[in-house]
Design an enzyme around this catalytic site. Structure first.
Site, PDB file in Angstrom:
ATOM      1  N   PHE A   1       0.821  -1.212   0.000  1.00 21.18           N
ATOM      2  CA  PHE A   1       0.000   0.000   0.000  1.00 21.18           C
ATOM      3  C   PHE A   1       0.854   1.259   0.000  1.00 21.18           C
ATOM      4  O   PHE A   1       0.472   2.260  -0.601  1.00 21.18           O
ATOM      5  CB  PHE A   1      -0.991  -0.028   1.159  1.00 21.18           C
ATOM      6  CG  PHE A   1      -1.866  -1.255   1.109  1.00 21.18           C
ATOM      7  CD1 PHE A   1      -2.544  -1.586  -0.051  1.00 21.18           C
ATOM      8  CD2 PHE A   1      -1.971  -2.095   2.192  1.00 21.18           C
ATOM      9  CE1 PHE A   1      -3.328  -2.731  -0.129  1.00 21.18           C
ATOM     10  CE2 PHE A   1      -2.751  -3.238   2.126  1.00 21.18           C
ATOM     11  CZ  PHE A   1      -3.431  -3.556   0.964  1.00 21.18           C
ATOM     12  N   ASP A   2       2.006   1.217   0.636  1.00 23.45           N
ATOM     13  CA  ASP A   2       2.921   2.363   0.571  1.00 23.45           C
ATOM     14  C   ASP A   2       3.348   2.601  -0.872  1.00 23.45           C
ATOM     15  O   ASP A   2       3.308   3.730  -1.374  1.00 23.45           O
ATOM     16  CB  ASP A   2       4.168   2.108   1.432  1.00 23.45           C
ATOM     17  CG  ASP A   2       3.837   1.918   2.888  1.00 23.45           C
ATOM     18  OD1 ASP A   2       3.760   2.923   3.600  1.00 23.45           O
ATOM     19  OD2 ASP A   2       3.649   0.757   3.292  1.00 23.45           O
TER      20      ASP A   2
END
Length: 176
Positions: free
Chosen positions: A23-24
């Site tokens: 997700f980063d």
């Protein structure tokens, strides 16, 4: 927070996080997409834009199949390990000397897999003949296919399946 841990892991195990910062990284990519869209808009209109990226938004967006399944059926997705929730086979398969990924994403590809495996008879079995049937009968189909794929090496499967247009890939270590 977005739900990915609830669907990641083995079916009867505890929830797991992904092995990388998905997700980063994806939030960064979405940020770049937003910046490029803002630059294009500035080029067109002469006005600036505010780009706002939320990791929650990104994590929910990446729940593609699971989110769609929930919206369509109102059923919570169960963890399916390395399997795909809507496609069988789309998973890690054992071979004589290791493992590979098999992604027979439709009935035609599965039929070609069966031909390569010398098991065209499986297409006459109602449990194997359609994607829907294979998903419903996953607990029967997967072990049967595992026994078939164990009979040849990974290299053999990759060569034959690729030549016949069946989705597959090796499982490699970063140094390979």
């Amino acid at each position: 927070m977005g739900g990915s841990m609830s669907i990641t892991g083995v079916p009867d195990g505890e929830p797991m996080k992904m092995g990388l910062s998905m997700f980063d990284l994806t939030a960064g990519l979405h940020g770049v997409i937003g910046i490029l869209a803002a630059l294009q808009d500035r080029h067109t209109t002469g006005l600036g834009q505010h780009v706002d990226i939320s990791m929650l938004d990104v994590s929910v967006a990446l729940l593609q199949n699971q989110g769609m399944n929930y919206l369509a059926k109102k059923e919570r997705q169960r963890r399916v390990g390395n399997n795909h929730p809507n496609v069988v086979p789309y998973q890690v398969m054992p071979s004589e000397n290791g493992h590979f990924i098999l992604t027979a994403s439709n009935d035609e590809q599965f039929e070609r897999f069966c031909k390569v495996a010398g098991r065209s008879d499986l297409m006459k079995d109602d449990r194997f003949s359609t994607m829907k049937a294979r998903v419903v009968n996953r607990s029967i189909v997967t072990p049967a296919l595992n026994e078939i794929t164990k009979t040849q090496t990974t290299g053999w499967w990759l060569e034959k399946l690729e030549a016949d247009g069946v989705g597959c890939a090796p499982i490699l270590h970063p140094d390979e």
